[in-house]
Design a protein around this motif. Structure first.
Motif, PDB file in Angstrom:
ATOM      1  N   PHE A  78      42.939  31.021  38.954  1.00  0.00           N
ATOM      2  CA  PHE A  78      43.522  32.209  38.073  1.00  0.00           C
ATOM      3  C   PHE A  78      42.697  33.623  38.991  1.00  0.00           C
ATOM      4  N   THR A  79      41.500  33.444  39.097  1.00  0.00           N
ATOM      5  CA  THR A  79      40.731  34.592  39.773  1.00  0.00           C
ATOM      6  C   THR A  79      41.445  34.857  40.980  1.00  0.00           C
ATOM      7  N   TRP A  80      41.968  33.783  41.945  1.00  0.00           N
ATOM      8  CA  TRP A  80      42.580  34.028  43.236  1.00  0.00           C
ATOM      9  C   TRP A  80      43.793  34.754  42.971  1.00  0.00           C
ATOM     10  N   ALA A  81      44.564  34.380  42.031  1.00  0.00           N
ATOM     11  CA  ALA A  81      45.716  34.896  41.558  1.00  0.00           C
ATOM     12  C   ALA A  81      45.652  36.658  41.052  1.00  0.00           C
ATOM     13  N   LEU A  82      44.489  36.691  40.259  1.00  0.00           N
ATOM     14  CA  LEU A  82      44.107  38.041  40.179  1.00  0.00           C
ATOM     15  C   LEU A  82      43.758  38.972  41.020  1.00  0.00           C
ATOM     16  N   VAL A  83      43.015  38.537  42.203  1.00  0.00           N
ATOM     17  CA  VAL A  83      42.454  39.349  42.921  1.00  0.00           C
ATOM     18  C   VAL A  83      43.752  39.396  44.055  1.00  0.00           C
ATOM     19  N   HIS A  84      44.477  38.518  44.236  1.00  0.00           N
ATOM     20  CA  HIS A  84      45.658  38.712  45.202  1.00  0.00           C
ATOM     21  C   HIS A  84      46.625  39.366  44.771  1.00  0.00           C
ATOM     22  N   HIS A  85      46.915  39.377  43.283  1.00  0.00           N
ATOM     23  CA  HIS A  85      47.807  40.569  43.077  1.00  0.00           C
ATOM     24  C   HIS A  85      47.486  41.741  42.982  1.00  0.00           C
ATOM     25  N   MET A  86      46.080  41.951  42.656  1.00  0.00           N
ATOM     26  CA  MET A  86      45.497  43.288  42.814  1.00  0.00           C
ATOM     27  C   MET A  86      45.519  44.007  44.113  1.00  0.00           C
ATOM     28  N   LEU A  87      45.345  43.089  45.053  1.00  0.00           N
ATOM     29  CA  LEU A  87      45.379  43.744  46.482  1.00  0.00           C
ATOM     30  C   LEU A  87      46.874  44.029  47.092  1.00  0.00           C
ATOM     31  N   GLY A  88      47.632  42.877  46.471  1.00  0.00           N
ATOM     32  CA  GLY A  88      49.117  43.287  46.768  1.00  0.00           C
ATOM     33  C   GLY A  88      49.420  44.782  46.067  1.00  0.00           C
ATOM     34  N   ALA A 112      45.597  41.238  55.632  1.00  0.00           N
ATOM     35  CA  ALA A 112      44.237  41.938  55.007  1.00  0.00           C
ATOM     36  C   ALA A 112      44.609  41.547  53.589  1.00  0.00           C
ATOM     37  N   THR A 113      45.669  41.373  53.145  1.00  0.00           N
ATOM     38  CA  THR A 113      45.709  40.996  51.379  1.00  0.00           C
ATOM     39  C   THR A 113      45.250  39.627  51.499  1.00  0.00           C
ATOM     40  N   ILE A 114      45.750  38.541  52.253  1.00  0.00           N
ATOM     41  CA  ILE A 114      45.530  37.336  52.257  1.00  0.00           C
ATOM     42  C   ILE A 114      44.143  37.191  52.433  1.00  0.00           C
ATOM     43  N   ALA A 115      43.579  37.605  53.321  1.00  0.00           N
ATOM     44  CA  ALA A 115      42.293  37.376  53.879  1.00  0.00           C
ATOM     45  C   ALA A 115      41.117  38.091  52.756  1.00  0.00           C
ATOM     46  N   GLY A 116      41.516  39.180  52.498  1.00  0.00           N
ATOM     47  CA  GLY A 116      40.731  39.831  51.344  1.00  0.00           C
ATOM     48  C   GLY A 116      40.932  39.131  49.986  1.00  0.00           C
ATOM     49  N   SER A 117      41.897  38.533  49.615  1.00  0.00           N
ATOM     50  CA  SER A 117      42.032  37.640  48.428  1.00  0.00           C
ATOM     51  C   SER A 117      41.016  36.563  48.356  1.00  0.00           C
ATOM     52  N   VAL A 118      40.957  35.919  49.260  1.00  0.00           N
ATOM     53  CA  VAL A 118      40.273  34.564  49.643  1.00  0.00           C
ATOM     54  C   VAL A 118      38.814  34.884  49.617  1.00  0.00           C
ATOM     55  N   ILE A 119      38.570  35.829  50.509  1.00  0.00           N
ATOM     56  CA  ILE A 119      37.136  36.172  50.426  1.00  0.00           C
ATOM     57  C   ILE A 119      36.582  36.749  49.241  1.00  0.00           C
ATOM     58  N   LEU A 120      37.325  37.720  48.660  1.00  0.00           N
ATOM     59  CA  LEU A 120      36.779  38.289  47.137  1.00  0.00           C
ATOM     60  C   LEU A 120      36.514  37.211  46.154  1.00  0.00           C
ATOM     61  N   THR A 121      37.637  36.371  46.190  1.00  0.00           N
ATOM     62  CA  THR A 121      37.490  35.212  45.318  1.00  0.00           C
ATOM     63  C   THR A 121      36.429  34.467  45.415  1.00  0.00           C
ATOM     64  N   LEU A 123      33.523  35.173  46.937  1.00  0.00           N
ATOM     65  CA  LEU A 123      32.318  36.080  46.691  1.00  0.00           C
ATOM     66  C   LEU A 123      32.133  36.240  45.049  1.00  0.00           C
ATOM     67  N   LEU A 124      33.397  36.388  44.541  1.00  0.00           N
ATOM     68  CA  LEU A 124      33.277  36.702  42.953  1.00  0.00           C
ATOM     69  C   LEU A 124      32.494  35.380  42.292  1.00  0.00           C
ATOM     70  N   TRP A 125      32.938  34.197  42.814  1.00  0.00           N
ATOM     71  CA  TRP A 125      32.426  32.869  42.336  1.00  0.00           C
ATOM     72  C   TRP A 125      30.983  32.591  42.541  1.00  0.00           C
ATOM     73  N   ILE A 126      30.435  32.970  43.949  1.00  0.00           N
ATOM     74  CA  ILE A 126      29.156  33.011  44.477  1.00  0.00           C
ATOM     75  C   ILE A 126      28.490  33.717  43.373  1.00  0.00           C
ATOM     76  N   VAL A 127      28.733  35.183  43.042  1.00  0.00           N
ATOM     77  CA  VAL A 127      28.033  35.822  42.281  1.00  0.00           C
ATOM     78  C   VAL A 127      27.924  35.289  40.778  1.00  0.00           C
ATOM     79  N   GLY A 128      29.202  34.809  40.559  1.00  0.00           N
ATOM     80  CA  GLY A 128      29.199  34.282  39.028  1.00  0.00           C
ATOM     81  C   GLY A 128      28.175  33.087  38.803  1.00  0.00           C
ATOM     82  N   TYR A 129      27.988  32.189  39.938  1.00  0.00           N
ATOM     83  CA  TYR A 129      27.336  31.084  39.851  1.00  0.00           C
ATOM     84  C   TYR A 129      25.669  31.746  39.968  1.00  0.00           C
ATOM     85  N   ALA A 130      25.470  32.765  40.805  1.00  0.00           N
ATOM     86  CA  ALA A 130      24.128  33.121  40.950  1.00  0.00           C
ATOM     87  C   ALA A 130      23.691  33.807  39.627  1.00  0.00           C
ATOM     88  N   VAL A 131      24.626  34.659  39.039  1.00  0.00           N
ATOM     89  CA  VAL A 131      24.208  35.318  37.827  1.00  0.00           C
ATOM     90  C   VAL A 131      23.919  34.283  36.751  1.00  0.00           C
TER      91      VAL A 131
END
Length: 132
Positions: A78-88, A112-121, A123-131
């Protein structure tokens, strides 16, 4: 009157089996799929909010479901779909401004949309686990 002559002279409508899939076409289809997947994810979010309002026992039950391996996999998707749809959407916004229509620019934006969506997703999960 007979329509036999008209049927043979009319062009056939092309479809996905005739077109060679190119990256921008695949991205368009994927944008629609992620948009549809966001409806399902919104139902999951609403269920979580209802569980929070229903009480601590039901909230704990839903949190256990979402915290399982399968639940986390669904939430990651769901996170990837959200980020990918936003970048699209941002890619479409660039096109709406009249930029990025060249062959190289279209390909670059799609990649850039493909790479950005994977990388941002990730990163979001890493930050989420860190917080957490």
């Amino acid at each position: 009157m007979s329509d036999v002559g008209m049927k043979n002279s009319r062009p056939l409508s092309p479809h996905l089996q005739i077109y060679k899939p190119i990256l921008t076409m695949v991205m368009s289809i994927l944008h629609r799929i992620t948009g549809a997947a966001l409806y399902f994810g919104t139902i999951l979010l609403a269920w979580w909010l209802v569980a929070a309002a229903a009480g601590p026992d039901y909230f704990e039950f839903v949190n256990e479901l979402y915290g399982s391996i399968l639940g986390r996999l669904v939430l990651f998707g769901f996170t990837w779909a959200l980020v990918h749809h936003m970048l699209g959407g941002m890619r479409h916004f660039i096109w709406d401004m009249g930029h990025g229509f060249g062959t190289e620019a279209r390909e670059w934006l799609a990649r850039a949309t493909i790479a950005g969506s994977v990388i941002l997703t990730i990163l979001l999960w890493i930050v989420g686990y860190a917080v957490r």
